[in-house]
Design a protein around this motif. Structure first.
Motif, PDB file in Angstrom:
ATOM      1  N   GLY A  97       0.877 -25.915  21.410  1.00 18.53           N
ATOM      2  CA  GLY A  97       1.583 -26.855  20.587  1.00 18.53           C
ATOM      3  C   GLY A  97       1.804 -26.852  19.028  1.00 18.53           C
ATOM      4  N   ALA A  98       2.074 -27.088  18.123  1.00 14.66           N
ATOM      5  CA  ALA A  98       2.582 -26.803  17.113  1.00 14.66           C
ATOM      6  C   ALA A  98       1.541 -27.237  16.450  1.00 14.66           C
ATOM      7  CB  ALA A  98       3.606 -27.899  16.102  1.00 14.66           C
ATOM      8  N   LYS A  99       0.084 -27.750  16.898  1.00 17.40           N
ATOM      9  CA  LYS A  99      -0.731 -27.500  16.035  1.00 17.40           C
ATOM     10  C   LYS A  99      -1.824 -25.997  15.986  1.00 17.40           C
ATOM     11  CE  LYS A  99      -4.360 -31.243  15.307  1.00 17.40           C
ATOM     12  NZ  LYS A  99      -5.119 -32.311  15.699  1.00 17.40           N
ATOM     13  N   LEU A 102       0.318 -23.844  14.095  1.00 19.03           N
ATOM     14  CA  LEU A 102      -0.019 -24.097  12.409  1.00 19.03           C
ATOM     15  C   LEU A 102      -1.116 -23.371  12.179  1.00 19.03           C
ATOM     16  CD1 LEU A 102       0.702 -27.601  11.768  1.00 19.03           C
ATOM     17  CD2 LEU A 102       1.422 -26.001  10.433  1.00 19.03           C
ATOM     18  N   TRP A 123      -0.576 -34.878   6.374  1.00 22.79           N
ATOM     19  CA  TRP A 123      -0.625 -35.119   7.642  1.00 22.79           C
ATOM     20  C   TRP A 123      -2.852 -34.276   7.633  1.00 22.79           C
ATOM     21  CZ3 TRP A 123      -1.761 -30.315  12.217  1.00 22.79           C
ATOM     22  CH2 TRP A 123      -1.788 -31.667  13.369  1.00 22.79           C
ATOM     23  N   TYR A 126      -3.968 -30.492   8.151  1.00 21.33           N
ATOM     24  CA  TYR A 126      -4.365 -29.277   6.642  1.00 21.33           C
ATOM     25  C   TYR A 126      -4.929 -29.009   6.294  1.00 21.33           C
ATOM     26  CZ  TYR A 126       1.068 -30.660   7.925  1.00 21.33           C
ATOM     27  OH  TYR A 126       2.124 -30.948   9.059  1.00 21.33           O
ATOM     28  N   ASN A 169       5.594 -31.086   5.442  1.00 19.81           N
ATOM     29  CA  ASN A 169       6.204 -31.763   6.405  1.00 19.81           C
ATOM     30  C   ASN A 169       7.283 -32.498   6.251  1.00 19.81           C
ATOM     31  OD1 ASN A 169       4.407 -34.464   8.346  1.00 19.81           O
ATOM     32  ND2 ASN A 169       5.625 -33.050   9.518  1.00 19.81           N
ATOM     33  N   ASN A 173       4.348 -37.418   7.977  1.00 27.26           N
ATOM     34  CA  ASN A 173       3.395 -37.548   8.972  1.00 27.26           C
ATOM     35  C   ASN A 173       2.806 -37.758   8.015  1.00 27.26           C
ATOM     36  OD1 ASN A 173       1.267 -39.304  10.289  1.00 27.26           O
ATOM     37  ND2 ASN A 173       1.401 -37.790  11.615  1.00 27.26           N
ATOM     38  N   ASP A 201       6.423 -27.912   8.482  1.00 26.49           N
ATOM     39  CA  ASP A 201       6.298 -28.410   9.528  1.00 26.49           C
ATOM     40  C   ASP A 201       6.935 -29.557   9.644  1.00 26.49           C
ATOM     41  OD1 ASP A 201       5.414 -30.020  12.002  1.00 26.49           O
ATOM     42  OD2 ASP A 201       3.235 -30.265  10.953  1.00 26.49           O
ATOM     43  N   ILE A 203       8.366 -31.239  12.946  1.00 28.50           N
ATOM     44  CA  ILE A 203       7.979 -31.834  14.035  1.00 28.50           C
ATOM     45  C   ILE A 203       8.778 -32.877  14.585  1.00 28.50           C
ATOM     46  CG2 ILE A 203       5.811 -32.478  13.826  1.00 28.50           C
ATOM     47  CD1 ILE A 203       5.103 -31.180  16.455  1.00 28.50           C
ATOM     48  N   TYR A 204       8.889 -33.674  13.214  1.00 28.22           N
ATOM     49  CA  TYR A 204       9.812 -34.892  13.288  1.00 28.22           C
ATOM     50  C   TYR A 204      11.074 -34.402  13.312  1.00 28.22           C
ATOM     51  CZ  TYR A 204       4.978 -37.132  13.588  1.00 28.22           C
ATOM     52  OH  TYR A 204       3.695 -37.160  14.376  1.00 28.22           O
ATOM     53  N   SER A 235       6.319 -31.988  21.386  1.00 26.27           N
ATOM     54  CA  SER A 235       5.588 -33.457  21.643  1.00 26.27           C
ATOM     55  C   SER A 235       5.392 -35.000  21.196  1.00 26.27           C
ATOM     56  CB  SER A 235       4.340 -33.604  20.756  1.00 26.27           C
ATOM     57  OG  SER A 235       2.772 -32.113  21.257  1.00 26.27           O
ATOM     58  N   LYS A 236       6.522 -34.696  20.251  1.00 20.36           N
ATOM     59  CA  LYS A 236       7.350 -35.725  19.272  1.00 20.36           C
ATOM     60  C   LYS A 236       8.863 -36.287  20.107  1.00 20.36           C
ATOM     61  CE  LYS A 236       3.192 -35.806  17.584  1.00 20.36           C
ATOM     62  NZ  LYS A 236       2.860 -35.405  15.923  1.00 20.36           N
ATOM     63  N   ARG A 244       0.968 -29.424  25.401  1.00 19.39           N
ATOM     64  CA  ARG A 244       0.399 -28.456  24.601  1.00 19.39           C
ATOM     65  C   ARG A 244       1.676 -27.860  24.041  1.00 19.39           C
ATOM     66  NH1 ARG A 244      -0.522 -31.238  22.079  1.00 19.39           N
ATOM     67  NH2 ARG A 244      -2.048 -29.374  20.747  1.00 19.39           N
ATOM     68  N   VAL A 245       2.649 -27.913  23.947  1.00 20.38           N
ATOM     69  CA  VAL A 245       3.734 -26.747  23.320  1.00 20.38           C
ATOM     70  C   VAL A 245       4.150 -26.701  22.139  1.00 20.38           C
ATOM     71  CG1 VAL A 245       5.401 -27.501  25.407  1.00 20.38           C
ATOM     72  CG2 VAL A 245       5.521 -25.185  24.327  1.00 20.38           C
ATOM     73  N   TYR A 322       5.691 -43.599  11.334  1.00 22.21           N
ATOM     74  CA  TYR A 322       4.872 -44.771  10.872  1.00 22.21           C
ATOM     75  C   TYR A 322       5.425 -45.240   9.725  1.00 22.21           C
ATOM     76  CZ  TYR A 322       2.475 -40.965  13.412  1.00 22.21           C
ATOM     77  OH  TYR A 322       2.314 -39.548  14.148  1.00 22.21           O
TER      78      TYR A 322
HETATM   79  C1  LIG Z   1       1.527 -34.318  15.996  1.00 25.31           C
HETATM   80  C2  LIG Z   1       1.938 -33.396  14.629  1.00 25.31           C
HETATM   81  C3  LIG Z   1       1.528 -31.986  14.807  1.00 25.31           C
HETATM   82  C4  LIG Z   1       1.259 -30.965  16.127  1.00 25.31           C
HETATM   83  O1  LIG Z   1       2.325 -31.265  17.566  1.00 25.31           O
HETATM   84  P1  LIG Z   1       1.588 -30.674  18.339  1.00 25.31           P
HETATM   85  O2  LIG Z   1       2.821 -29.929  19.056  1.00 25.31           O
HETATM   86  O3  LIG Z   1       1.083 -31.864  19.307  1.00 25.31           O
HETATM   87  O4  LIG Z   1      -0.124 -29.460  18.394  1.00 25.31           O
HETATM   88  C5  LIG Z   1       1.917 -31.135  13.835  1.00 25.31           C
HETATM   89  N1  LIG Z   1       2.323 -31.730  12.577  1.00 25.31           N
HETATM   90  C6  LIG Z   1       2.079 -33.054  12.352  1.00 25.31           C
HETATM   91  C7  LIG Z   1       2.227 -33.701  11.052  1.00 25.31           C
HETATM   92  C8  LIG Z   1       2.132 -34.118  13.149  1.00 25.31           C
HETATM   93  O5  LIG Z   1       2.209 -35.510  13.155  1.00 25.31           O
END
Ligand SMILES: *Cc1c(COP(=O)(O)O)cnc(C)c1O
Length: 396
Positions: A97-99, A102, A123, A126, A169, A173, A201, A203-204, A235-236, A244-245, A322
């Motif tokens: 996962g991205a988390k 991070l 987020w 952090y 980010n 989010n 970050d 991810i979006y 994920s998104k 979880r990647v 959001y």
């Molecule tokens: C959902 C989210 C993540 C985590 O994504 P995963 O790949 O599911 O771990 C990271 N950063 C932000 C801002 C998010 O909203």
């Protein structure tokens, strides 16, 4: 007993509100949740099929720690095509996962005494990831008038000799706002001048509306690219939160350190999920605009309805899923049995009075706001906002 380090962190606020809402639901209460941080879509069938094929073919063993070469190549191709960024496989790390990416970056970069700048609203994870690595989060305020984008002046002022990195980010989010090229250029200049890192970050990145195009800060020039760790994942964009990647791309030495840390903690991300991720990148992308169009419809509806409530205002977000609404007009008001002192009280009040789950701005370091996710059906948005309106009306 519990370590000092563990005592410093709290559970993810967004996940715990979601859990509470699910518990209420399980007990028979008709809760509408605007607290979720994941698409309400199912993972596309072609991606599922790739995972099933991997299982059937016995691709179920350990893989290289930092991801299989085929996936790293697919990610490198994606970064080139979408973001105009060139990375070699040894500059890419695939994580759980991205988390997790991070977290690996935080472990690899921060030492005791370091300061890490985090613009608020941020987020939830952090600051805690900084604390877990013995460094100090330095929160820099942004304003709603500036669409929650950190100003170069505020950033410069926050930098000290101890500053190690800034976490960005975009799209954001919780706010839904993003950074344009100009804003990123101004930040890049400060980062390079002070020789610090950017944790970026993104991810979006694919969830942007009104034709906006995502720009990665790393693409601004070679000097900023060297100092950026790009974070992204599946994920998104591909509705793959449970798989979880995610991944990081950056300077080879930092990526190597992150990989070493990963090799001593989780080892490789799930073999099956890696095959699914390859299909996500290389397979058809037509699912994304369909999902985006539906999110766009809900975005406009939710924001319009929020602004129609007396004392609530919400700027139209540019991306993610959001709405970040200003409820400052209600602070200090009272219900039959409580005073709404802050956004936390508001979230609690709405959960108890209207069976609405949402996340208070305080969880993101921004008092006076609430975050509502519109990754839920139009019917729920309609019904939920009617309930919020009615619950706010009886506050005096
Ligand atoms: C959902 C989210 C993540 C985590 O994504 P995963 O790949 O599911 O771990 C990271 N950063 C932000 C801002 C998010 O909203």
């Amino acid at each position: 007993m519990i370590s000092e380090r563990a005592k410093k962190v709290k559970p993810s606020a967004t996940l715990s509100i979601d859990t509470k809402a699910k518990e209420m639901k399980a007990s028979g209460i008709d809760v509408i949740s605007f607290a979720v941080g994941e698409p309400d879509y199912d993972t596309p069938d072609n991606i599922k099929a790739a995972a099933i094929k991997a299982i059937n073919e016995g691709f179920t063993k350990y893989t290289p720690v930092g991801g299989i070469p085929e996936l790293k190549n697919a990610i490198a191709g994606k970064l080139q095509k979408d973001n105009n960024l060139q990375y070699k496989p040894n500059e890419i790390l695939v994580s759980v996962g991205a988390k997790h990416s991070l977290y690996n970056a935080a472990q690899a970069l921060y030492s005791e005494g370091d300061e890490v700048i985090i613009p608020a609203p941020y987020w939830v994870s952090y600051p805690d990831q900084v604390l877990l690595n013995d460094a100090t989060p330095v929160i820099v305020e942004t304003s709603e008038e500036d669409l929650f984008v950190v100003s170069p002046e505020a950033l410069s002022k926050a930098i000290t000799k101890k500053t190690r990195a800034i976490v960005l980010n975009y799209p954001s989010n919780p706010t839904g706002f993003t950074y344009g090229k100009k804003a990123l250029e101004a930040i890049a200049e400060i980062v390079v001048k002070n020789d610090i890192y950017v944790i970026s970050d993104e991810i979006y990145e694919k969830l942007l509306y009104d034709g906006l195009k995502h720009v990665s800060i790393a693409s601004i020039g070679p000097e900023i690219k060297k100092r950026t760790i790009v974070i992204n994942g599946f994920s998104k964009t591909y509705a793959m939160t449970g798989w979880r990647v995610g991944y990081a791309a950056g300077d080879a030495a930092v990526i190597k350190a992150m990989e070493n840390i990963q090799s001593q903690s989780t080892s490789n991300p799930t073999s099956i999920s890696q095959k699914a991720a390859i299909e996500a990148i290389n397979g058809p992308q037509d699912f994304i605009p369909v999902m985006l169009e539906e999110f766009d419809r809900r975005r406009k509806h939710m924001v319009t309805e929020l602004n129609a409530i007396d004392g609530v205002s919400c700027k139209m977000p540019q991306g993610a899923f959001y709405a970040f609404a200003n409820i400052k007009g209600y602070l200090g008001k009272r219900s039959a049995n409580m005073v709404i002192k802050d956004s936390s009280d508001m979230a609690l009040y709405l959960l108890e009075e209207a069976a609405i789950a949402l996340v208070p701005g305080s969880a993101f370091g921004a008092e006076g706001y609430i975050r509502l996710s519109y990754a839920t059906s139009m019917e729920k948005i309609q019904e939920g906002l009617a309930r919020i309106k009615a619950a706010l009306k009886i506050l005096a």
